[in-house]
Design a protein around this motif. Structure first.
Motif, PDB file in Angstrom:
ATOM      1  N   LEU A  90       8.796  -2.499  -7.192  1.00 37.98           N
ATOM      2  CA  LEU A  90      10.213  -2.547  -6.373  1.00 37.98           C
ATOM      3  C   LEU A  90      10.879  -4.293  -7.103  1.00 37.98           C
ATOM      4  O   LEU A  90      11.427  -3.901  -7.166  1.00 37.98           O
ATOM      5  N   LEU A  94      14.433  -4.033  -8.135  1.00 36.94           N
ATOM      6  CA  LEU A  94      15.266  -5.224  -7.685  1.00 36.94           C
ATOM      7  C   LEU A  94      15.686  -6.604  -8.899  1.00 36.94           C
ATOM      8  O   LEU A  94      17.377  -5.766  -9.022  1.00 36.94           O
ATOM      9  N   LEU A  97      17.920  -4.613 -11.742  1.00 36.54           N
ATOM     10  CA  LEU A  97      19.267  -3.841 -11.600  1.00 36.54           C
ATOM     11  C   LEU A  97      20.207  -4.811 -10.973  1.00 36.54           C
ATOM     12  O   LEU A  97      21.414  -5.094 -11.324  1.00 36.54           O
ATOM     13  N   GLY A  98      20.006  -6.180 -10.446  1.00 36.15           N
ATOM     14  CA  GLY A  98      20.813  -7.039  -9.717  1.00 36.15           C
ATOM     15  C   GLY A  98      21.284  -7.744 -10.915  1.00 36.15           C
ATOM     16  O   GLY A  98      22.548  -8.203 -11.358  1.00 36.15           O
ATOM     17  N   TYR A 100      21.381  -7.154 -13.990  1.00 37.55           N
ATOM     18  CA  TYR A 100      21.986  -6.178 -15.065  1.00 37.55           C
ATOM     19  C   TYR A 100      23.559  -6.709 -14.168  1.00 37.55           C
ATOM     20  O   TYR A 100      24.822  -6.940 -15.522  1.00 37.55           O
ATOM     21  N   ALA A 101      23.632  -6.363 -13.141  1.00 39.49           N
ATOM     22  CA  ALA A 101      24.846  -6.189 -12.341  1.00 39.49           C
ATOM     23  C   ALA A 101      25.686  -7.777 -12.734  1.00 39.49           C
ATOM     24  O   ALA A 101      27.091  -7.778 -13.341  1.00 39.49           O
ATOM     25  N   LEU A 137       7.932  -8.430  10.158  1.00 40.97           N
ATOM     26  CA  LEU A 137       7.273  -7.575  10.242  1.00 40.97           C
ATOM     27  C   LEU A 137       6.657  -6.779  11.272  1.00 40.97           C
ATOM     28  O   LEU A 137       6.997  -5.792  11.630  1.00 40.97           O
ATOM     29  N   VAL A 151       6.289  -5.298   0.252  1.00 41.26           N
ATOM     30  CA  VAL A 151       7.989  -6.103  -0.041  1.00 41.26           C
ATOM     31  C   VAL A 151       8.343  -7.148  -0.047  1.00 41.26           C
ATOM     32  O   VAL A 151       8.705  -7.545  -0.648  1.00 41.26           O
ATOM     33  N   ALA A 154       9.553  -9.150  -2.955  1.00 41.38           N
ATOM     34  CA  ALA A 154      10.186  -8.480  -4.215  1.00 41.38           C
ATOM     35  C   ALA A 154      11.689  -8.678  -4.518  1.00 41.38           C
ATOM     36  O   ALA A 154      12.202  -8.681  -5.394  1.00 41.38           O
ATOM     37  N   ALA A 155      12.411  -9.239  -3.601  1.00 41.22           N
ATOM     38  CA  ALA A 155      13.819  -9.992  -3.764  1.00 41.22           C
ATOM     39  C   ALA A 155      13.568 -11.289  -4.017  1.00 41.22           C
ATOM     40  O   ALA A 155      13.597 -11.874  -4.132  1.00 41.22           O
ATOM     41  N   ASN A 156      13.276 -11.254  -5.630  1.00 45.44           N
ATOM     42  CA  ASN A 156      12.905 -11.836  -6.161  1.00 45.44           C
ATOM     43  C   ASN A 156      13.980 -12.802  -7.041  1.00 45.44           C
ATOM     44  O   ASN A 156      14.386 -12.832  -8.045  1.00 45.44           O
ATOM     45  N   ALA A 157      14.228 -14.529  -6.484  1.00 46.55           N
ATOM     46  CA  ALA A 157      15.572 -15.100  -7.165  1.00 46.55           C
ATOM     47  C   ALA A 157      14.705 -15.445  -8.810  1.00 46.55           C
ATOM     48  O   ALA A 157      15.986 -15.226  -9.399  1.00 46.55           O
ATOM     49  N   ILE A 160      15.493 -12.293 -11.241  1.00 42.73           N
ATOM     50  CA  ILE A 160      16.926 -12.181 -11.202  1.00 42.73           C
ATOM     51  C   ILE A 160      17.483 -12.850 -11.846  1.00 42.73           C
ATOM     52  O   ILE A 160      18.496 -12.115 -12.867  1.00 42.73           O
ATOM     53  N   PHE A 187      24.993   4.584 -13.393  1.00 40.31           N
ATOM     54  CA  PHE A 187      23.285   3.626 -12.988  1.00 40.31           C
ATOM     55  C   PHE A 187      23.151   4.375 -14.299  1.00 40.31           C
ATOM     56  O   PHE A 187      22.259   4.445 -14.579  1.00 40.31           O
ATOM     57  N   ILE A 211      -0.429  -9.924 -11.363  1.00 37.97           N
ATOM     58  CA  ILE A 211      -1.775 -10.325 -11.222  1.00 37.97           C
ATOM     59  C   ILE A 211      -0.885 -11.660  -9.850  1.00 37.97           C
ATOM     60  O   ILE A 211      -2.111 -11.655  -9.200  1.00 37.97           O
TER      61      ILE A 211
END
Lengths: 283, 286
Positions: A90, A94, A97-98, A100-101, A137, A151, A154-157, A160, A187, A211
């Motif tokens: 995940l 994320l 894709l981010g 790359y954008a 949660l 989750v 997972a939105a790891n700055a 990005i 895509f 890890i």
């Protein structure tokens, strides 16, 4: 420079001394691993005998048999594998894709502001959001599920930031334009062209994330409630707290929890080292 | 807008997740820092009293003291040791570099619970190998994790073992990124090894040192796993640090409001301290 000349006698001596020193230091750092390894094959009594046994006498497999029979280690191993693989996949999806954008659409309005925002969030320490994430949660009714372990985070700055840099360094705009002319969808370009080019960066970020997640005790302690959901670190932690601590089983379980990481590290060492060093040298 | 829709489409999964599990929690915990809440009963607004209470909190005072002492005990030897190892490993003719590096780095990737289990054995008062060695040398046994006096040094030793490899890798990468030309020029100017260290290596390594220092600063304040599994803050509160205190406030006392206040104040202070280190380095660099 002196290193290009043929080494003189004292130079050889110096080199010999350095090797001896390095080997000694390496052995010192490895000693706890050695102790872990041999203790896993000792009986509970032998673990604590004096003088200490440096080689198990005899080598016993009973700790492993017991830990398989009497604890939920197999289940924990499966849980940890699923969680770490899920979290890693995940995160990589994320972030790539981010990233790359951010790298590939320079003319999108608001891009720079959004990226600055992502960078700013890198400064936020995890403890500040510990309680609210737990509350969220709870409200989503996912406490004690894989989701609760996979989750969050997972939105790891940092991811990005890293993936954006990797795209800038490895992917050329001409290539993307050529793909567009050939009728490849946006895509599809990401999936079929960009991702394969990012493989080394993905490996580095992936092993780092994997890890960290595999070893995560605090979050597991907070969100996992029933034995069938426990991860390896949590299982070992709770075994340690039992009355009449089953040391033999704990040593065996510890070896089982650590061995995959050591193998993964040795296989991906180059990527891993490149990954953690890039932060210090470039940043 | 339509022309750029793929940009927004591709960043949206990240931002949606971040909004739910990053931004909203951030705001929520800011709001919580002005309230009293245990997660079950109704939330009560208390204004600034959480902030005021920070000043009379004796456990917090202990935690701050322990954090500072522990940091001073382990960070300087760790960074010095890491630099020393990095210098050794940077020798151009060295073979098997990767193996030594791996040996020193492996503690970083080992689960902390496992580290605690093994060091628990090594540190064992009656049957541990460390005390066995001390006694064979005619020295008294040390109550490593059992005494208020020794709990911090014992933790410091584990922390040095665990984190030297991480800093060594950063420093080695820093050393390897220094262009050979600087050294060649220095040799031409007649600089000996010490002068090359003093005037080439150290100044060029400054950014890496700063990075390592800031990471250690942050790591020390939020240190949790190591203390949680090795001493749980004890004996007494002799090894309670800020990270563990925050965790206890949140998940064993359920004082969500007060814990949020402390988390915010700590984050703010750490941020200021990091800025200070950065400023300090740029001034020195002039």
């Amino acid at each position: 420079m002196d290193t290009f000349e043929h080494p003189a006698h004292w130079d050889l001596l110096k080199r010999g001394a350095l090797y001896v020193l390095l080997v000694a230091l390496a052995l010192l750092f490895m000693f706890p691993f050695y102790w872990l390894f041999i203790s896993a094959f000792k009986s509970k009594e032998a673990i604590f005998t004096l003088p200490p046994q440096f080689i198990p006498d005899p080598w016993r497999l009973s700790n492993f048999l017991e830990v398989f029979r009497e604890t939920t280690i197999v289940r924990a191993f499966a849980n940890t594998t699923v969680i770490a693989a899920g979290h890693c996949t995940l995160t990589l999806f994320l972030c790539s894709l981010g990233g790359y954008a951010f790298a590939a659409y320079p003319h999108a309005p608001g891009r720079d502001k959004l990226f600055a925002f992502v960078l700013a969030t890198m400064m936020i320490p995890g403890v500040v959001t510990l309680i609210p994430v737990f509350v969220v949660l709870c409200k989503l009714h996912v406490v004690n599920t894989y989701t609760a372990m996979i989750v969050p985070g997972a939105a790891n700055a940092f991811g990005i930031f890293w993936m954006r840099q990797a795209v800038q360094q490895n992917v050329y705009h001409d290539l993307l334009d050529a793909a567009r002319i050939d009728g490849c969808g946006e895509f599809g370009i990401y999936w079929r062209i960009v991702l394969p080019l990012l493989r080394p960066a993905l490996a580095a970020l992936g092993i780092l994330v994997l890890i960290n997640n595999w070893n995560n005790l605090m979050w597991a302690f907070i969100v996992l409630r029933t034995e069938d959901m426990y991860t390896l670190p949590l299982t070992i932690y709770l075994l340690q707290g039992e009355l009449r601590t089953p040391y033999g089983q704990i040593m065996a379980a510890s070896l089982i929890a650590t061995a995959p990481l050591i193998v993964a590290f040795l296989v991906f060492q180059r990527h891993f080292i490149a990954g953690i060093s890039s932060g210090a040298v470039k940043g | 807008m339509a022309a750029h829709r793929h940009f927004y489409l591709f960043i949206s999964p990240y931002f949606i997740l971040f909004a739910v599990l990053g931004l909203y929690p951030l705001i929520f915990s800011f709001v919580l820092s002005f309230a009293r809440w245990d997660g079950l009963t109704e939330l009560r607004w208390v204004g600034f009293s959480n902030f005021v209470n920070l000043f009379g909190d004796e456990v917090l005072l202990d935690a701050i003291w322990n954090t500072v002492v522990l940091g001073l005990m382990y960070v300087p030897p760790m960074l010095a040791g890491a630099f020393f190892l990095a210098i050794l490993l940077n020798a151009s003719w060295l073979r098997c570099r990767a193996w030594v590096r791996a040996a020193v780095f492996l503690p970083v990737i080992t689960p902390m619970v496992v580290v605690a289990v093994v060091f628990g054995l090594l540190y064992d008062f009656e049957h541990g190998i460390l005390n066995y060695g001390l006694q064979r040398l005619g020295l008294p046994a040390i109550p490593w994790l059992l005494s208020e006096h020794w709990s911090k040094p014992s933790l410091a030793l584990v922390l040095i073992w665990r984190w030297t490899g991480y800093n060594m890798v950063l420093m080695l990468a820093g050393l390897q990124s220094i262009s050979k030309e600087f050294y060649e020029a220095a040799v031409l100017d007649g600089a000996g090894p010490f002068q090359r260290m003093r005037h080439v290596t150290l100044p060029l390594m400054r950014p890496v040192f700063v990075f390592c220092t800031i990471m250690s600063l942050i790591g020390t304040v939020y240190l949790f796993d190591e203390i949680f599994v090795l001493t749980a803050g004890g004996p007494g509160t002799s090894s309670m640090n800020i990270g563990l205190y925050l965790f206890n406030l949140s998940f064993s006392d359920f004082r969500f409001g007060y814990a949020s206040t402390l988390a915010y104040v700590t984050a703010f202070i750490v941020f200021l301290a990091s800025l200070f280190v950065l400023r300090f380095q740029s001034r020195e660099g002039d």
